[in-house]
Write a protein that holds these residues in place. Structure first.
Motif, PDB file in Angstrom:
ATOM      1  N   ASP A  67       0.726  -1.235  -0.034  1.00  0.00           N
ATOM      2  CA  ASP A  67      -0.159   0.072  -0.007  1.00  0.00           C
ATOM      3  C   ASP A  67       0.798   1.172  -0.043  1.00  0.00           C
ATOM      4  N   GLN A  68       2.210   1.091  -0.194  1.00  0.00           N
ATOM      5  CA  GLN A  68       3.226   2.075  -0.053  1.00  0.00           C
ATOM      6  C   GLN A  68       3.260   3.020   1.117  1.00  0.00           C
ATOM      7  N   ARG A  69       2.995   2.251   2.208  1.00  0.00           N
ATOM      8  CA  ARG A  69       3.149   2.842   3.511  1.00  0.00           C
ATOM      9  C   ARG A  69       3.740   2.289   4.425  1.00  0.00           C
ATOM     10  N   VAL A  70       4.677   2.920   5.464  1.00  0.00           N
ATOM     11  CA  VAL A  70       5.428   2.339   6.274  1.00  0.00           C
ATOM     12  C   VAL A  70       4.631   1.674   7.431  1.00  0.00           C
ATOM     13  N   HIS A  71       5.172   0.570   7.853  1.00  0.00           N
ATOM     14  CA  HIS A  71       4.314  -0.344   8.779  1.00  0.00           C
ATOM     15  C   HIS A  71       5.289  -0.776   9.763  1.00  0.00           C
ATOM     16  N   GLY A  85      21.914  -5.048  22.490  1.00  0.00           N
ATOM     17  CA  GLY A  85      22.183  -4.415  21.196  1.00  0.00           C
ATOM     18  C   GLY A  85      21.416  -4.930  20.227  1.00  0.00           C
ATOM     19  N   ASP A  86      20.296  -5.705  20.420  1.00  0.00           N
ATOM     20  CA  ASP A  86      19.589  -6.407  19.291  1.00  0.00           C
ATOM     21  C   ASP A  86      18.979  -5.365  18.252  1.00  0.00           C
ATOM     22  N   THR A  87      18.714  -5.907  17.411  1.00  0.00           N
ATOM     23  CA  THR A  87      17.817  -5.129  16.314  1.00  0.00           C
ATOM     24  C   THR A  87      16.473  -5.712  16.262  1.00  0.00           C
ATOM     25  N   ILE A  88      15.462  -4.555  16.910  1.00  0.00           N
ATOM     26  CA  ILE A  88      14.186  -4.774  17.050  1.00  0.00           C
ATOM     27  C   ILE A  88      13.165  -4.270  16.081  1.00  0.00           C
ATOM     28  N   VAL A  89      11.985  -4.991  15.491  1.00  0.00           N
ATOM     29  CA  VAL A  89      10.980  -4.462  14.684  1.00  0.00           C
ATOM     30  C   VAL A  89       9.916  -3.743  15.798  1.00  0.00           C
ATOM     31  N   PHE A  90       9.648  -2.681  15.321  1.00  0.00           N
ATOM     32  CA  PHE A  90       8.516  -1.596  15.977  1.00  0.00           C
ATOM     33  C   PHE A  90       7.704  -1.352  14.644  1.00  0.00           C
ATOM     34  N   THR A  91       6.350  -1.978  15.263  1.00  0.00           N
ATOM     35  CA  THR A  91       5.188  -1.615  14.390  1.00  0.00           C
ATOM     36  C   THR A  91       4.782  -0.314  14.852  1.00  0.00           C
ATOM     37  N   ASN A  92       3.902   0.617  13.888  1.00  0.00           N
ATOM     38  CA  ASN A  92       3.521   1.780  14.139  1.00  0.00           C
ATOM     39  C   ASN A  92       2.819   1.885  15.618  1.00  0.00           C
ATOM     40  N   GLN A  93       2.329   1.022  16.122  1.00  0.00           N
ATOM     41  CA  GLN A  93       1.525   1.406  17.390  1.00  0.00           C
ATOM     42  C   GLN A  93       2.536   1.397  18.735  1.00  0.00           C
ATOM     43  N   TYR A 125      14.794  -8.607  14.634  1.00  0.00           N
ATOM     44  CA  TYR A 125      14.817  -8.636  13.221  1.00  0.00           C
ATOM     45  C   TYR A 125      15.963  -9.408  12.627  1.00  0.00           C
ATOM     46  N   ASP A 126      15.561 -10.556  11.665  1.00  0.00           N
ATOM     47  CA  ASP A 126      16.561 -11.224  11.036  1.00  0.00           C
ATOM     48  C   ASP A 126      15.942 -11.667   9.587  1.00  0.00           C
ATOM     49  N   GLN A 127      16.784 -12.319   8.878  1.00  0.00           N
ATOM     50  CA  GLN A 127      16.084 -12.768   7.771  1.00  0.00           C
ATOM     51  C   GLN A 127      14.875 -13.866   7.886  1.00  0.00           C
ATOM     52  N   ASP A 128      14.822 -14.616   8.823  1.00  0.00           N
ATOM     53  CA  ASP A 128      13.736 -15.494   9.035  1.00  0.00           C
ATOM     54  C   ASP A 128      12.535 -14.674   9.669  1.00  0.00           C
ATOM     55  N   TRP A 129      12.891 -13.653  10.360  1.00  0.00           N
ATOM     56  CA  TRP A 129      11.707 -12.805  10.707  1.00  0.00           C
ATOM     57  C   TRP A 129      10.984 -12.164   9.631  1.00  0.00           C
ATOM     58  N   LEU A 130      12.096 -11.557   8.520  1.00  0.00           N
ATOM     59  CA  LEU A 130      11.597 -10.848   7.427  1.00  0.00           C
ATOM     60  C   LEU A 130      10.715 -11.664   6.534  1.00  0.00           C
ATOM     61  N   ASN A 131      11.287 -13.073   6.245  1.00  0.00           N
ATOM     62  CA  ASN A 131      10.440 -13.971   5.504  1.00  0.00           C
ATOM     63  C   ASN A 131       9.216 -14.159   5.917  1.00  0.00           C
ATOM     64  N   SER A 132       9.133 -14.410   7.245  1.00  0.00           N
ATOM     65  CA  SER A 132       7.964 -14.832   7.941  1.00  0.00           C
ATOM     66  C   SER A 132       7.010 -13.760   7.620  1.00  0.00           C
ATOM     67  N   ALA A 133       7.156 -12.313   7.830  1.00  0.00           N
ATOM     68  CA  ALA A 133       6.368 -11.264   7.699  1.00  0.00           C
ATOM     69  C   ALA A 133       5.926 -11.058   6.360  1.00  0.00           C
ATOM     70  N   ARG A 134       6.821 -10.990   5.399  1.00  0.00           N
ATOM     71  CA  ARG A 134       6.495 -10.951   4.057  1.00  0.00           C
ATOM     72  C   ARG A 134       5.403 -11.814   3.769  1.00  0.00           C
ATOM     73  N   THR A 187      -2.180  -7.424  10.624  1.00  0.00           N
ATOM     74  CA  THR A 187      -1.818  -8.546  10.951  1.00  0.00           C
ATOM     75  C   THR A 187      -0.545  -8.564  11.637  1.00  0.00           C
ATOM     76  N   LEU A 188       0.520  -7.532  11.204  1.00  0.00           N
ATOM     77  CA  LEU A 188       1.620  -7.474  12.005  1.00  0.00           C
ATOM     78  C   LEU A 188       1.767  -7.197  13.416  1.00  0.00           C
ATOM     79  N   ASP A 189       0.901  -6.221  13.806  1.00  0.00           N
ATOM     80  CA  ASP A 189       0.418  -5.794  14.863  1.00  0.00           C
ATOM     81  C   ASP A 189      -0.045  -7.173  15.813  1.00  0.00           C
ATOM     82  N   ASP A 190      -1.095  -7.794  15.350  1.00  0.00           N
ATOM     83  CA  ASP A 190      -1.370  -9.184  16.012  1.00  0.00           C
ATOM     84  C   ASP A 190      -0.236 -10.139  16.276  1.00  0.00           C
TER      85      ASP A 190
END
Length: 197
Positions: A67-71, A85-93, A125-134, A187-190
């Motif tokens: 949808d061309q928006r940042v999620h 020092g982990d790399t973490i995913v933060f959804t907009n909420q 955040y890692d490649q496995d998470w990104l693949n599942s999120a996609r 979906t990402l928030d849930d």
């Protein structure tokens, strides 16, 4: 040459569309900016309410949907945050953007509004998470229904179309994209919440 053009196009599109994706997470300290530069967001310091004495962390990526928006934003946490020092995913909420003036220029800080327990439970955040999120985002996009063709593809089609009906088709595509975008965010928030439990 192709790689350079692709990089420039990606940066330009990300910068131009950033404001729409942050609409949920943005709370301006001053007036809204109208458009936000992705480069300025990458320069923003990330602060954690759960670790107020920590050193600032850094935004390293933005995740955009069809949808061309940042999620979501991806943040490399400083060791002092207490997340190794982990790399973490933060959804907009989970965050908000604060605007302020410094030396005549508008600057931004990102405030992460999760408590220490929730912060620890957020996905790394890692490649496995990104693949599942996609995959989950793709499924959410398809379940949103008719008219949800990727807005990235519709943009090109809209530019190629000439004549009567193009505006109506574009509006229908945009409505479908917005509906699907909301589904992707939900979906990402849930999924993020499920991982924390």
């Amino acid at each position: 040459m192709t790689q350079l053009r692709l990089t420039r196009t990606t940066v330009a599109v990300s910068a131009g569309l950033f404001i729409a994706g942050l609409a949920i997470g943005v709370q301006a300290q001053y007036d809204p900016q109208g458009l936000y530069s992705a480069r300025a967001i990458f320069d923003a310091e990330v602060h954690f309410e759960a670790a107020p004495a920590s050193q600032p962390s850094e935004v390293v990526d933005l995740l955009l949907g069809d949808d061309q928006r940042v999620h979501a934003i991806i943040v490399d946490t400083h060791d002092s945050v207490g997340q190794d020092g982990d790399t973490i995913v933060f959804t907009n909420q989970h965050y908000r953007l604060v605007n302020y003036e410094e030396e005549g220029e508008t600057r931004h800080d990102i405030i992460v509004e999760t408590d220490a327990e929730s912060l620890k439970a957020l996905p790394r955040y890692d490649q496995d998470w990104l693949n599942s999120a996609r995959q989950r985002a793709r499924e959410a996009w398809h379940t949103a229904g008719e008219g949800t063709e990727s807005a990235w593809h519709q943009t090109q089609k809209g530019l190629e179309r000439i004549g009567e009906g193009a505006e109506t088709a574009w509006e229908r595509a945009q409505e479908g994209a917005e509906r699907a975008g909301r589904r992707i965010s939900e979906t990402l928030d849930d999924w993020t919440s499920e991982n924390g439990n």
